[in-house]
Design an enzyme around this catalytic site. Structure first.
Site, PDB file in Angstrom:
ATOM      1  N   ASN A 149      34.703  51.438  38.538  1.00 36.45           N
ATOM      2  CA  ASN A 149      35.099  52.090  39.789  1.00 36.45           C
ATOM      3  C   ASN A 149      36.621  52.113  39.846  1.00 36.45           C
ATOM      4  OD1 ASN A 149      35.611  52.927  42.387  1.00 36.45           O
ATOM      5  ND2 ASN A 149      34.796  51.092  43.384  1.00 36.45           N
ATOM      6  N   TRP A 150      37.180  53.285  39.613  1.00 39.15           N
ATOM      7  CA  TRP A 150      38.648  53.406  39.577  1.00 39.15           C
ATOM      8  C   TRP A 150      39.269  53.330  40.968  1.00 39.15           C
ATOM      9  CZ3 TRP A 150      40.389  57.770  35.657  1.00 39.15           C
ATOM     10  CH2 TRP A 150      39.986  57.391  34.367  1.00 39.15           C
ATOM     11  N   LYS A 151      38.486  53.458  42.001  1.00 42.03           N
ATOM     12  CA  LYS A 151      39.035  53.536  43.361  1.00 42.03           C
ATOM     13  C   LYS A 151      40.109  54.643  43.382  1.00 42.03           C
ATOM     14  CE  LYS A 151      37.646  48.791  43.868  1.00 42.03           C
ATOM     15  NZ  LYS A 151      37.824  47.492  44.468  1.00 42.03           N
ATOM     16  N   HIS A 194      30.254  51.174  49.457  1.00 45.11           N
ATOM     17  CA  HIS A 194      31.248  50.234  48.940  1.00 45.11           C
ATOM     18  C   HIS A 194      31.929  49.535  50.119  1.00 45.11           C
ATOM     19  CE1 HIS A 194      34.760  48.531  47.039  1.00 45.11           C
ATOM     20  NE2 HIS A 194      34.092  48.601  45.900  1.00 45.11           N
ATOM     21  N   GLU A 213      34.868  48.791  50.740  1.00 47.81           N
ATOM     22  CA  GLU A 213      36.102  49.422  51.229  1.00 47.81           C
ATOM     23  C   GLU A 213      35.776  50.591  52.159  1.00 47.81           C
ATOM     24  OE1 GLU A 213      37.935  49.877  47.385  1.00 47.81           O
ATOM     25  OE2 GLU A 213      38.029  47.696  47.252  1.00 47.81           O
ATOM     26  N   GLU A 273      28.216  42.980  45.616  1.00 47.88           N
ATOM     27  CA  GLU A 273      29.657  42.770  45.558  1.00 47.88           C
ATOM     28  C   GLU A 273      30.088  41.889  46.732  1.00 47.88           C
ATOM     29  OE1 GLU A 273      31.863  45.931  43.139  1.00 47.88           O
ATOM     30  OE2 GLU A 273      31.684  46.748  45.143  1.00 47.88           O
ATOM     31  N   GLY A 293      38.775  42.195  44.064  1.00 44.24           N
ATOM     32  CA  GLY A 293      40.231  42.314  43.931  1.00 44.24           C
ATOM     33  C   GLY A 293      40.984  41.014  44.106  1.00 44.24           C
ATOM     34  N   SER A 331      35.839  41.084  40.741  1.00 43.60           N
ATOM     35  CA  SER A 331      36.658  40.378  39.754  1.00 43.60           C
ATOM     36  C   SER A 331      35.957  40.150  38.415  1.00 43.60           C
ATOM     37  CB  SER A 331      37.179  39.057  40.343  1.00 43.60           C
ATOM     38  OG  SER A 331      38.015  39.330  41.455  1.00 43.60           O
ATOM     39  N   GLY A 351      36.133  46.905  39.035  1.00 47.92           N
ATOM     40  CA  GLY A 351      37.236  47.613  39.683  1.00 47.92           C
ATOM     41  C   GLY A 351      38.484  47.560  38.817  1.00 47.92           C
ATOM     42  N   GLY A 352      39.409  46.679  39.182  1.00 43.41           N
ATOM     43  CA  GLY A 352      40.716  46.603  38.529  1.00 43.41           C
ATOM     44  C   GLY A 352      40.656  46.585  37.008  1.00 43.41           C
TER      45      GLY A 352
HETATM   46  P1  13P Z   1      37.527  44.313  41.324  1.00 45.61           P
HETATM   47  O1  13P Z   1      36.808  44.308  39.984  1.00 45.61           O
HETATM   48  O2  13P Z   1      38.918  44.826  41.236  1.00 45.61           O
HETATM   49  O3  13P Z   1      37.412  42.962  41.980  1.00 45.61           O
HETATM   50  O4  13P Z   1      36.754  45.349  42.254  1.00 45.61           O
HETATM   51  C1  13P Z   1      35.384  45.274  42.360  1.00 45.61           C
HETATM   52  C2  13P Z   1      34.889  46.490  43.051  1.00 45.61           C
HETATM   53  O5  13P Z   1      35.121  46.680  44.224  1.00 45.61           O
HETATM   54  C3  13P Z   1      34.128  47.457  42.255  1.00 45.61           C
HETATM   55  O6  13P Z   1      33.508  48.381  43.072  1.00 45.61           O
END
Ligand code: 13P
Length: 247
Positions: free
Chosen positions: A9-11, A92, A94, A164, A170, A209, A230-231
Site C-alpha cells: 500500500n503506497w498510500k 483502511h 487512515e 492492521e 507507521g 510495520s 506500507g512504508g
Molecule cells: P506501515 O507498513 O508503514 O506500518 O503501514 C501499514 C499500512 O497501513 C498498510 O496499509
C-alpha cells in the site's frame, strides 16, 4: 491451502519511476505469494501497463460507493475495473480516522467493489487504547458485522481481510507474531460461527510495520496469510525481500 498475498500500500507516495523499480526488483524473486501493488489512483493505468508480462497485480486504495454521477473527486468501481484493478482496500484506518469513514460507509464500499467483480481487502484493527481496554475483538467484530449485515457471510467468500492494529501502523513497532496470530485466529473463528468453509479459505493479511526482518516470523503463523505493507513497500529491494519470505 490458502495462497499468501503480499500487498504494497503506497498510500500517497510513489511515482512512475517507482512502478518500474518495483517491477525490476521483483523480477525473478521466488515466492508463494500473489503480489499486489496498490499505488495512488493516477498510477493505476500505467501500473497495469508496466506489470503486463509479470505476476504482479494492481489494487486501488479506495472506491466510491456509487457507480457514477455527480460526485466530484470520487472514483467508481467500474472505473477501477477499466484500469485493470483487481483489488481495492476498504476501511483502511487512515480513511476511517482522517476521512470519517464509518463501518457503514466501509461496508457500502465493500459492496460497490464486489458488485463489479473487484475483490475488497477489508481492513480492521484497534487503537492502542482500545487494546488496553480489552476491546480489540469488539472493535473488529463491529467492522465485520457491518459488512455481514449487507452481504451476508457469503460476501466474505470473495474478499480478503487485513488485520492492521492502528498502533502498529507507521510506528516501526509491529505486533508480535503471537499477538497477530491470536487476533487472526479470533477473526477466523468469528467467520466460522457462520460458515466454516468460508472461514477456512479466507485470506487474512497482517499489516502494521511489516519489514524484511519480521516478515518471515509473521508469515509462518498458521492464520497469517501474508502482509499489507506500507512504508517498506516503497523500497523496492526491501519489498522484494518481504515477498520472498512468503514461502
Ligand atoms: P506501515 O507498513 O508503514 O506500518 O503501514 C501499514 C499500512 O497501513 C498498510 O496499509
Amino acid at each position: 491451502m490458502r495462497q499468501y498475498i503480499v500487498a504494497g500500500n503506497w498510500k500517497m507516495n510513489g511515482n512512475e519511476a517507482l512502478l518500474i523499480a518495483v517491477r525490476e526488483a521483483l523480477a525473478g524473486v521466488e515466492t508463494k505469494a500473489e503480489v499486489v501493488i496498490i499505488p495512488p489512483y493516477v498510477y493505476l493505468p500505467s501500473a497495469t501497463q508496466h506489470f503486463r508480462d509479470t505476476n504482479l497485480v494492481v489494487g486501488a486504495q479506495n472506491v466510491s460507493k456509487h457507480e457514477e454521477g455527480a460526485f466530484t473527486g470520487e472514483i467508481s468501481g467500474l472505473m477501477l475495473r477499466d484500469t485493470g484493478c483487481q483489488y481495492v482496500l476498504v476501511g483502511h484506518s487512515e480513511r476511517r480516522t482522517m476521512y470519517g469513514e464509518t463501518n457503514e460507509i466501509v461496508a457500502n464500499k465493500f459492496v460497490a467493489a464486489q458488485r463489479v467483480g473487484i475483490t475488497p481487502i477489508l481492513c480492521v484493527g484497534e487503537t492502542f487504547s482500545e487494546r488496553g481496554a480489552g476491546k480489540t475483538m469488539a472493535v473488529i467484530e463491529a467492522s465485520l458485522e457491518a459488512v455481514r449485515a449487507q452481504v451476508g457471510i457469503r460476501g466474505f467468500g470473495k474478499a480478503v481481510l487485513a488485520y492492521e492494529p492502528i498502533w502498529a501502523i507507521g510506528t516501526g513497532v509491529a505486533a508480535t507474531p503471537e499477538m497477530a496470530q491470536a487476533i487472526h485466529a479470533d477473526i477466523r473463528k468469528w467467520v466460522a460461527k457462520y460458515d466454516e468453509g468460508i472461514a477456512k479459505n479466507l485470506q487474512i493479511l497482517y499489516g502494521g510495520s511489516v519489514a524484511p526482518l519480521n516478515a518471515q516470523a509473521l508469515f509462518s503463523m498458521p492464520d497469517i496469510d501474508g502482509g499489507l505493507v506500507g512504508g517498506a513497500s516503497l523500497k523496492p529491494d526491501g519489498f522484494a525481500e518481504i515477498v520472498a519470505q512468503a514461502k
